[in-house]
Design a protein around this motif. Structure first.
Motif, PDB file in Angstrom:
ATOM      1  N   LEU A   1     -13.479  -5.604   9.127  1.00 26.78           N
ATOM      2  CA  LEU A   1     -14.467  -6.577   8.661  1.00 26.78           C
ATOM      3  C   LEU A   1     -14.086  -7.130   7.290  1.00 26.78           C
ATOM      4  O   LEU A   1     -14.099  -8.348   7.066  1.00 26.78           O
ATOM      5  CB  LEU A   1     -15.845  -5.931   8.603  1.00 26.78           C
ATOM      6  N   PHE A   2     -13.732  -6.232   6.362  1.00 27.85           N
ATOM      7  CA  PHE A   2     -13.399  -6.666   5.003  1.00 27.85           C
ATOM      8  C   PHE A   2     -12.020  -7.331   4.936  1.00 27.85           C
ATOM      9  O   PHE A   2     -11.800  -8.214   4.113  1.00 27.85           O
ATOM     10  CB  PHE A   2     -13.441  -5.481   4.038  1.00 27.85           C
ATOM     11  N   ILE A   3     -11.099  -6.900   5.794  1.00 22.72           N
ATOM     12  CA  ILE A   3      -9.748  -7.474   5.763  1.00 22.72           C
ATOM     13  C   ILE A   3      -9.735  -8.878   6.351  1.00 22.72           C
ATOM     14  O   ILE A   3      -9.197  -9.821   5.753  1.00 22.72           O
ATOM     15  CB  ILE A   3      -8.754  -6.568   6.516  1.00 22.72           C
TER      16      ILE A   3
ATOM     17  N   ILE B   1      -5.891  -7.609   1.504  1.00 27.68           N
ATOM     18  CA  ILE B   1      -5.614  -6.279   0.971  1.00 27.68           C
ATOM     19  C   ILE B   1      -6.712  -5.804   0.031  1.00 27.68           C
ATOM     20  O   ILE B   1      -6.986  -4.616  -0.094  1.00 27.68           O
ATOM     21  CB  ILE B   1      -4.234  -6.257   0.276  1.00 27.68           C
ATOM     22  N   ARG B   2      -7.391  -6.743  -0.647  1.00 24.50           N
ATOM     23  CA  ARG B   2      -8.541  -6.353  -1.471  1.00 24.50           C
ATOM     24  C   ARG B   2      -9.643  -5.757  -0.585  1.00 24.50           C
ATOM     25  O   ARG B   2     -10.311  -4.793  -0.960  1.00 24.50           O
ATOM     26  CB  ARG B   2      -9.084  -7.556  -2.238  1.00 24.50           C
ATOM     27  N   GLY B   3      -9.817  -6.335   0.601  1.00 24.65           N
ATOM     28  CA  GLY B   3     -10.816  -5.814   1.524  1.00 24.65           C
ATOM     29  C   GLY B   3     -10.498  -4.405   1.980  1.00 24.65           C
ATOM     30  O   GLY B   3     -11.398  -3.569   2.124  1.00 24.65           O
ATOM     31  N   ALA B   4      -9.205  -4.129   2.209  1.00 22.65           N
ATOM     32  CA  ALA B   4      -8.808  -2.774   2.598  1.00 22.65           C
ATOM     33  C   ALA B   4      -9.160  -1.775   1.497  1.00 22.65           C
ATOM     34  O   ALA B   4      -9.639  -0.668   1.767  1.00 22.65           O
ATOM     35  CB  ALA B   4      -7.310  -2.735   2.886  1.00 22.65           C
ATOM     36  N   ALA B   5      -8.913  -2.164   0.247  1.00 23.42           N
ATOM     37  CA  ALA B   5      -9.234  -1.287  -0.877  1.00 23.42           C
ATOM     38  C   ALA B   5     -10.736  -1.086  -1.005  1.00 23.42           C
ATOM     39  O   ALA B   5     -11.216   0.032  -1.244  1.00 23.42           O
ATOM     40  CB  ALA B   5      -8.666  -1.874  -2.171  1.00 23.42           C
TER      41      ALA B   5
ATOM     42  N   VAL C   1       0.835  -1.197   0.000  1.00 28.86           N
ATOM     43  CA  VAL C   1       0.000   0.000   0.000  1.00 28.86           C
ATOM     44  C   VAL C   1       0.878   1.258   0.000  1.00 28.86           C
ATOM     45  O   VAL C   1       0.563   2.252  -0.660  1.00 28.86           O
ATOM     46  CB  VAL C   1      -0.948  -0.010   1.203  1.00 28.86           C
ATOM     47  N   GLY C   2       1.998   1.200   0.724  1.00 28.28           N
ATOM     48  CA  GLY C   2       2.907   2.341   0.734  1.00 28.28           C
ATOM     49  C   GLY C   2       3.428   2.688  -0.649  1.00 28.28           C
ATOM     50  O   GLY C   2       3.589   3.865  -0.997  1.00 28.28           O
TER      51      GLY C   2
ATOM     52  N   LEU D   1      -3.168  -4.953  -6.971  1.00 27.27           N
ATOM     53  CA  LEU D   1      -4.540  -5.257  -6.574  1.00 27.27           C
ATOM     54  C   LEU D   1      -5.163  -4.080  -5.838  1.00 27.27           C
ATOM     55  O   LEU D   1      -6.283  -3.646  -6.147  1.00 27.27           O
ATOM     56  CB  LEU D   1      -4.555  -6.502  -5.698  1.00 27.27           C
ATOM     57  N   TYR D   2      -4.446  -3.562  -4.859  1.00 29.74           N
ATOM     58  CA  TYR D   2      -4.953  -2.432  -4.073  1.00 29.74           C
ATOM     59  C   TYR D   2      -5.186  -1.216  -4.962  1.00 29.74           C
ATOM     60  O   TYR D   2      -6.243  -0.575  -4.912  1.00 29.74           O
ATOM     61  CB  TYR D   2      -3.962  -2.095  -2.960  1.00 29.74           C
TER      62      TYR D   2
END
Length: 484
Positions: A183-185, A196-200, A53-54, A135-136
């Motif tokens: 929740l998504f992560i 990481i898709r959940g974070a996005a 992500v960074g 992905l992110y």
């Protein structure tokens, strides 16, 4: 609406400026808090997720720079039209700003989602983090139309003098993101863990929530947007592009130099230098929150007073804003200079050795330039409020490319074999990290001196005498041309 306009064009300048700025400073704090919380949850996945992500941060910074045109253009032109008591023209401008943001967001977001893998490779993603970074980036890019439209509506509220609505929109955006992140992560109940898709996806859901609230506020009595404001006008679109375009150029200039500077720091300072530079950048991004909020408030106040043909109050707004911002950042600079070690550990608790020593040095050098940052932010808000956004673009072009980058390059080894991102660069003077540190502070001070001198000249030349005439007649192609 009339009460807010009366306060801006007739009331106490210091009191009105502070009342408008406080919600904007608060929303900036909320955004920073979101970044910290995102990093916290991603850290629970592992170091690779945080690194992935960074790596997308500079790319996303450039992407959002492209969406600045409708945001800044809407705020400035709406403020001028409200000042001229042309509420209908202001509301029509908001609609054009949203439409432009949706179009730009869809174009840029769609392209980035398609090309996410090569883009993360360009910023140096290795095989271990490239898939997660792509992905992110690809998922977040698809949310750009939502983010852009929400920002354009937010700009309409700020331009009208309703900075609280802007705060509410940002709180909704961040709150939904923060709640959905874990929740998504990690998953829970019927929701599967998506990493990481959940974070996005949580980030995109936050954009959607912010836009939903912004629309609800806009069509309600707070703004009064309705179908009659949907009529297209080429003059309004041209005005948005003319006023907002230079600010997009300004953001691209600053973001691109920051990306190059990371490469210079990596060559000149290694891991310890990168740690110091990163911590300094994070600390500075928090320290400047007061001046950025005050500048945004001043921009709307200047715009309304220009529209109301009150150049005296526009001048006073800029002057008061400069005083408040310089004092606030000077105070923060003194604290940072006195206790740089604890400040560094507040951001990176386990920093030590050369990394800590360089960070302490950088934080003290940065502190010298804080008052200059406050002065530049407010002086440029004066130019922007008058529609002279090209001044901001030129100022940053000179600050970053003519001063900061050439001075920072002196830190490079005194050999012709040095390279940044794989590109050979001219030899430096092997001055090491102090050259980079002083390049940042020196460029901020140089910008304050240069912009200050030009501001005095511009005010004497009638900087605040007139502005966008509001586009009062539909179909008048010259009606919305900004002053520049």
């Amino acid at each position: 609406m009339s009460d807010r306009r009366a306060a801006i064009v007739e009331g106490s300048v210091p009191r009105t400026l502070v009342s408008l700025a406080v919600p904007l400073v608060a929303q900036n704090v909320v955004r920073v808090a979101q970044q910290v919380i995102d990093t916290f949850w991603l850290g629970r996945i592992g170091e690779t997720a945080v690194a992935a992500v960074g790596l997308t941060i500079p790319v996303l910074g450039l992407l959002f720079a492209l969406l600045v045109t409708p945001f800044v253009g809407t705020q400035i032109l709406v403020s001028q039209r409200v000042g001229a008591e042309d509420d209908e023209g202001a509301l029509r401008l908001v609609v054009h700003g949203v439409a432009l943001a949706l179009a730009l967001g869809a174009l840029v977001g769609g392209g980035v989602a398609t090309l996410s893998r090569p883009l993360v490779a360009l910023v140096g993603a290795g095989p271990d983090v490239a898939p997660a970074a792509a992905l992110y980036l690809g998922v977040v890019a698809l949310g750009l139309p939502l983010a852009g439209a929400s920002d354009a509506l937010e700009a309409g509220f700020v331009g009208r003098g309703d900075s609280r609505a802007s705060l509410y929109i940002n709180v909704a955006t961040v709150a939904v993101n923060v709640v959905l992140d874990p929740l998504f992560i990690f998953g829970g109940g019927p929701v599967p863990g998506m990493g990481i898709r959940g974070a996005a996806l949580a980030t995109v859901a936050g954009y959607a929530a912010g836009l939903a609230l912004a629309v609800a506020l806009a069509v309600g009595p707070r703004m009064g947007l309705s179908r009659r404001h949907l009529s297209p006008a080429r003059a309004d679109l041209r005005a948005l592009l003319s006023v907002g375009g230079p600010i997009t150029g300004r953001r691209v200039v600053s973001q691109s130099v920051r990306v190059v500077l990371v490469g210079v720091v990596a060559v000149a300072g290694g891991a310890a230098g990168l740690a110091a530079y990163t911590v300094g950048a994070r600390v500075a991004s928090v320290a400047v929150l007061p001046s950025r909020g005050i500048a945004q408030a001043a921009q709307s106040m200047v715009g309304q007073n220009v529209g109301a043909d009150r150049p005296d109050r526009a001048v006073r707004t800029a002057r008061v804003g400069v005083g408040v911002a310089v004092a606030a950042l000077a105070l923060l600079g003194v604290v940072q200079w006195l206790v740089p070690g604890p400040v560094a550990r507040l951001f990176v608790p386990d920093i030590s050795g050369d990394g800590l020593a360089l960070t302490v040095q950088y934080l003290r050098i940065l502190a010298y330039g804080y008052p200059a940052i406050g002065a530049v932010d407010l002086l440029l808000s004066g130019f922007n409020g008058a529609g002279r956004t090209r001044t901001s673009f030129v100022a940053d072009l000179l600050k970053y490319w003519a001063v900061r980058l050439p001075v920072a390059a002196l830190a490079l080894p005194a050999t012709a074999s040095a390279s940044v991102f794989g590109v050979a660069v001219a030899p430096g003077l092997d001055l090491g990290m102090p050259a980079v540190f002083w390049a940042v502070t020196g460029s901020n001070v140089a910008a304050a001196v240069g912009v200050g001198a030009y501001y005095v000249h511009a005010v004497r030349g009638g900087l605040f005498d007139g502005g966008d005439d509001g586009g009062r007649e539909d179909g008048d192609d010259d009606a919305a041309t900004p002053t520049d």
